[in-house]
Design a protein around this motif. Structure first.
Motif, PDB file in Angstrom:
ATOM      1  N   THR A 103     125.162  11.011 -68.318  1.00 21.66           N
ATOM      2  CA  THR A 103     125.384  10.792 -69.802  1.00 21.66           C
ATOM      3  C   THR A 103     124.178  11.599 -70.616  1.00 21.66           C
ATOM      4  OG1 THR A 103     124.024   8.811 -70.188  1.00 21.66           O
ATOM      5  CG2 THR A 103     126.466   8.588 -69.247  1.00 21.66           C
ATOM      6  N   ARG A 104     123.217  11.958 -69.935  1.00 19.77           N
ATOM      7  CA  ARG A 104     122.035  12.536 -70.894  1.00 19.77           C
ATOM      8  C   ARG A 104     122.742  13.960 -71.110  1.00 19.77           C
ATOM      9  NH1 ARG A 104     117.159  10.929 -66.756  1.00 19.77           N
ATOM     10  NH2 ARG A 104     116.808   8.970 -67.730  1.00 19.77           N
ATOM     11  N   ASN A 123     112.067  12.062 -76.613  1.00 16.86           N
ATOM     12  CA  ASN A 123     111.984  10.606 -76.464  1.00 16.86           C
ATOM     13  C   ASN A 123     111.080   9.899 -75.742  1.00 16.86           C
ATOM     14  OD1 ASN A 123     114.322  10.600 -78.305  1.00 16.86           O
ATOM     15  ND2 ASN A 123     115.862  10.866 -76.513  1.00 16.86           N
ATOM     16  N   ARG A 170     123.932  13.053 -74.547  1.00 17.92           N
ATOM     17  CA  ARG A 170     122.970  12.583 -75.531  1.00 17.92           C
ATOM     18  C   ARG A 170     122.095  14.237 -75.825  1.00 17.92           C
ATOM     19  NH1 ARG A 170     121.044   7.417 -75.453  1.00 17.92           N
ATOM     20  NH2 ARG A 170     118.942   8.123 -75.624  1.00 17.92           N
ATOM     21  N   ARG A 193     123.935  15.648 -78.599  1.00 17.13           N
ATOM     22  CA  ARG A 193     123.905  14.893 -79.821  1.00 17.13           C
ATOM     23  C   ARG A 193     122.610  14.911 -80.423  1.00 17.13           C
ATOM     24  NH1 ARG A 193     122.665   9.192 -80.447  1.00 17.13           N
ATOM     25  NH2 ARG A 193     122.896   8.806 -78.133  1.00 17.13           N
ATOM     26  N   TYR A 194     121.528  15.037 -79.944  1.00 14.32           N
ATOM     27  CA  TYR A 194     120.171  15.106 -80.273  1.00 14.32           C
ATOM     28  C   TYR A 194     119.971  16.561 -80.811  1.00 14.32           C
ATOM     29  CZ  TYR A 194     118.671  10.725 -78.237  1.00 14.32           C
ATOM     30  OH  TYR A 194     118.635   9.190 -78.127  1.00 14.32           O
ATOM     31  N   ARG A 239     109.756   9.420 -81.967  1.00 20.11           N
ATOM     32  CA  ARG A 239     110.350  10.560 -82.505  1.00 20.11           C
ATOM     33  C   ARG A 239     110.426  10.692 -83.949  1.00 20.11           C
ATOM     34  NH1 ARG A 239     115.772  10.101 -80.395  1.00 20.11           N
ATOM     35  NH2 ARG A 239     116.042   9.226 -82.513  1.00 20.11           N
ATOM     36  N   GLY A 280     110.114   5.493 -77.684  1.00 14.54           N
ATOM     37  CA  GLY A 280     111.273   6.163 -77.530  1.00 14.54           C
ATOM     38  C   GLY A 280     111.704   6.676 -79.141  1.00 14.54           C
ATOM     39  N   ASP A 326     121.259  10.910 -64.480  1.00 11.20           N
ATOM     40  CA  ASP A 326     122.025  10.186 -65.321  1.00 11.20           C
ATOM     41  C   ASP A 326     122.881  11.264 -66.048  1.00 11.20           C
ATOM     42  OD1 ASP A 326     123.057   8.885 -67.519  1.00 11.20           O
ATOM     43  OD2 ASP A 326     121.120   8.030 -68.314  1.00 11.20           O
ATOM     44  N   ARG A 375     122.113  16.727 -84.058  1.00  6.82           N
ATOM     45  CA  ARG A 375     121.641  16.000 -85.262  1.00  6.82           C
ATOM     46  C   ARG A 375     120.371  16.354 -85.728  1.00  6.82           C
ATOM     47  NH1 ARG A 375     118.927  10.283 -83.807  1.00  6.82           N
ATOM     48  NH2 ARG A 375     120.837   9.821 -82.797  1.00  6.82           N
ATOM     49  N   ASP A 391     111.901  -0.349 -80.373  1.00  7.60           N
ATOM     50  CA  ASP A 391     112.074  -0.358 -78.874  1.00  7.60           C
ATOM     51  C   ASP A 391     110.628  -0.784 -78.437  1.00  7.60           C
ATOM     52  OD1 ASP A 391     114.547  -0.120 -77.934  1.00  7.60           O
ATOM     53  OD2 ASP A 391     114.569   2.072 -78.233  1.00  7.60           O
ATOM     54  N   ARG A 400     110.310   8.417 -66.953  1.00  9.90           N
ATOM     55  CA  ARG A 400     111.651   8.256 -66.361  1.00  9.90           C
ATOM     56  C   ARG A 400     112.738   8.595 -67.521  1.00  9.90           C
ATOM     57  NH1 ARG A 400     114.196   3.876 -69.165  1.00  9.90           N
ATOM     58  NH2 ARG A 400     112.651   2.486 -69.891  1.00  9.90           N
ATOM     59  N   ARG A 401     112.067   8.929 -68.385  1.00 10.91           N
ATOM     60  CA  ARG A 401     113.227   9.003 -69.668  1.00 10.91           C
ATOM     61  C   ARG A 401     113.989  10.473 -69.827  1.00 10.91           C
ATOM     62  NH1 ARG A 401     112.263   4.732 -73.763  1.00 10.91           N
ATOM     63  NH2 ARG A 401     110.980   3.241 -72.649  1.00 10.91           N
TER      64      ARG A 401
HETATM   65  N1  CTP Z   1     116.853   6.628 -72.562  1.00 10.71           N
HETATM   66  C1  CTP Z   1     116.870   7.556 -71.599  1.00 10.71           C
HETATM   67  N2  CTP Z   1     118.065   7.921 -70.903  1.00 10.71           N
HETATM   68  C2  CTP Z   1     119.263   7.302 -71.463  1.00 10.71           C
HETATM   69  C3  CTP Z   1     119.236   6.452 -72.544  1.00 10.71           C
HETATM   70  C4  CTP Z   1     118.103   6.234 -73.139  1.00 10.71           C
HETATM   71  O1  CTP Z   1     115.830   7.827 -71.210  1.00 10.71           O
HETATM   72  N3  CTP Z   1     120.240   7.716 -70.802  1.00 10.71           N
HETATM   73  C5  CTP Z   1     115.600   6.235 -73.353  1.00 10.71           C
HETATM   74  C6  CTP Z   1     115.246   7.195 -74.300  1.00 10.71           C
HETATM   75  O2  CTP Z   1     113.481   7.112 -74.443  1.00 10.71           O
HETATM   76  C7  CTP Z   1     115.459   6.688 -75.584  1.00 10.71           C
HETATM   77  C8  CTP Z   1     115.236   5.249 -75.363  1.00 10.71           C
HETATM   78  O3  CTP Z   1     115.739   4.998 -74.101  1.00 10.71           O
HETATM   79  O4  CTP Z   1     114.838   6.867 -76.677  1.00 10.71           O
HETATM   80  C9  CTP Z   1     116.045   4.401 -76.291  1.00 10.71           C
HETATM   81  O5  CTP Z   1     117.812   4.599 -76.095  1.00 10.71           O
HETATM   82  P1  CTP Z   1     118.588   4.994 -77.461  1.00 10.71           P
HETATM   83  O6  CTP Z   1     118.384   3.501 -77.954  1.00 10.71           O
HETATM   84  O7  CTP Z   1     119.865   5.164 -76.831  1.00 10.71           O
HETATM   85  O8  CTP Z   1     118.093   6.025 -78.069  1.00 10.71           O
HETATM   86  P2  CTP Z   1     117.273   6.210 -79.507  1.00 10.71           P
HETATM   87  O9  CTP Z   1     116.501   7.413 -79.314  1.00 10.71           O
HETATM   88  O10 CTP Z   1     116.522   4.985 -79.703  1.00 10.71           O
HETATM   89  O11 CTP Z   1     118.342   6.138 -80.684  1.00 10.71           O
HETATM   90  P3  CTP Z   1     119.170   7.108 -81.072  1.00 10.71           P
HETATM   91  O12 CTP Z   1     119.892   7.933 -80.077  1.00 10.71           O
HETATM   92  O13 CTP Z   1     120.150   6.495 -82.072  1.00 10.71           O
HETATM   93  O14 CTP Z   1     118.246   8.036 -82.020  1.00 10.71           O
END
Ligand code: CTP
Length: 418
Positions: A176-177, A134, A180, A183-184, A46, A42, A174, A187, A58, A128-129
């Motif tokens: 919420t992605r 990530n 996310r 955000r990525y 990256r 994860g 999901d 960032r 993780d 599944r991510r």
């Molecule tokens: N993940 C996912 N789907 C989500 C949340 C998380 O697939 N809705 C997976 C991603 O592979 C992610 C990992 O779980 O890299 C860990 O989640 P999280 O800690 O939220 O993300 P990080 O990338 O580790 O942290 P950050 O967002 O702070 O960089």
């Protein structure tokens, strides 16, 4: 699985602190002894490839992650927290967090629901991510030590600055992605790739199927970014913010409020509460209350919302010419500092700003020299009269009418004679 094996041993050992590295190596070794395999997965992979520091590790284990974490902790001084129902464990070690999870695949009973989990291989776990960037792992066990696992071509997307989902139903599984991804993108200064962006827009309505708690978690994550306003501005333009609240217009002035919040909080980062208040500043009380209950915001935040509205209602009074320091104090005392700061930043009654600033910088920290017990020694009993006297002394101090302890005592004496 891979075209050519990529080894990241050097990167790993140069970027992560030696003690953390020792721990990760022993995790890999212990897993191998148990005929299992451990991988770093994860965000940290990256960030390692990007050369960024990230010590939130993780680990995915092809095997029993919780048992492995327990065995490892036998040798070291750290603490462990186990979540039995998810088969995960967290070890806290010297300020680092290391999360252990058994490799798993996920199925979603319905959009927005939490997934059902079955043990699986590493590759299935990566697939599944959320996004390709990530969905990479680095092996820690045996001859796989340092090997990059990248079944979804995350490394190429990382090089090209692309945010890409892994399959067309990802945002439906999901949503919420969606947050996310924005955000990525903001960032890292990346671009959501064209097809992913199409699906993102298509699936915006799916955000309605996610619980308020999960959405507010994502918003809190955005507030931890260096420039949250970039994420909200993008979300506003795409119509994603509209799902959070249709009345929030994240325009240029709002972007500036966020920047101002950072300036005012420097050298600390602004609190999430302050950002929440700015994000919702233009909502009226009813809509703020609706927002609080939709997101199930905790008391600490909902109280600040109410304080912020109360202070906003007092801006006209605070802008009165000739207002005294004690009047300012009485109008603002008891309200959360973030609620007042939010009004300094976003309030539209320019003339009130001087009073708000004066309160934050000087008045709110002022105290009387004498205390309640000093007044009691002068023969006053505990109760409303004592409170009135203390207030009068404080008002005199706020207004610069007293200097010494004797000046304060004189006020009490005078009131006793009245
Ligand atoms: N993940 C996912 N789907 C989500 C949340 C998380 O697939 N809705 C997976 C991603 O592979 C992610 C990992 O779980 O890299 C860990 O989640 P999280 O800690 O939220 O993300 P990080 O990338 O580790 O942290 P950050 O967002 O702070 O960089």
């Amino acid at each position: 699985m891979m075209d050519a094996e990529i080894k990241l041993t050097d990167k790993l050992e140069r970027k992560l602190p030696p003690q953390l590295m020792d721990f990760l190596k022993s995790a890999g070794k212990k897993a191998a002894e148990r005929n299992e395999k451990a991988y770093i997965v994860g965000g940290v992979v990256r960030d390692l490839l990007l050369g960024l520091a990230n010590y939130d590790i993780d680990l995915t284990v092809e095997g029993d992650a919780v048992a492995l974490a327990h065995e490892l902790l036998g040798n070291i001084a750290g603490t462990i927290t186990v979540h039995k129902q998810f088969n995960t464990a967290k070890i806290e070690l010297e300020g680092w967090n290391i999360d252990f999870a058994t490799a798993r695949s996920e199925t979603y009973a319905r959009p927005g629901a939490l997934p059902e989990i079955t043990p699986a291989s590493l590759v299935e776990d990566l697939k599944r991510r959320d996004f390709t960037i990530n969905a990479m792992a680095i092996g820690l066990s045996g001859k796989n030590y340092g090997t990059l696992y990248d079944p979804c071509n995350g490394k190429t997307d990382l090089q090209e600055g692309k945010i890409r989902i892994l399959h067309d139903g990802s945002f439906i599984d999901d949503s919420t992605r969606i947050w996310r991804g924005l955000r990525y993108e903001q960032r890292l200064g990346f671009q959501i790739e064209a097809h992913t962006l199409e699906l993102l827009k298509r699936d915006i309505p799916m955000l309605d199927s996610v619980s308020g708690e999960r959405i507010s978690y994502e918003i809190d994550c955005i507030f931890k970014e260096q420039h949250p306003e970039r994420v909200f501005a993008r979300a506003y333009r795409l119509g994603v913010l509209n799902k959070l609240n249709a009345l929030i217009k994240f325009d240029k002035p709002m972007e500036e409020w966020f920047a101002r919040a950072r300036e005012m909080s420097y050298p600390n980062a602004p609190s999430a509460v302050l950002y929440w208040l700015l994000l919702t500043y233009n909502l009226d009380i009813d809509n703020r209350e609706r927002f609080i209950s939709y997101l199930k915001l905790p008391k600490r935040i909902s109280q600040a919302f109410r304080d912020c509205s109360a202070v906003k209602d007092r801006l006209e009074l605070l802008s009165a010419s000739g207002i005294s320091n004690s009047e300012i104090y009485r109008l603002l005392t008891g309200y959360s500092p973030q609620a007042i700061t939010a009004n300094i930043i976003a309030g539209d009654v320019e003339e009130s700003r001087a009073a708000l600033n004066l309160y934050m910088e000087k008045l709110r920290g002022m105290k009387t020299i004498i205390s309640g017990s000093d007044i009691m020694q002068m023969g006053v009993e505990q109760g409303p009269q004592l409170k009135k006297m203390l207030d009068a002394v404080l008002d005199a101090r706020l207004n610069g009418e007293v200097i010494s302890r004797e000046d304060e005592i004189a006020i009490v004496k005078k009131m006793l004679k009245e």
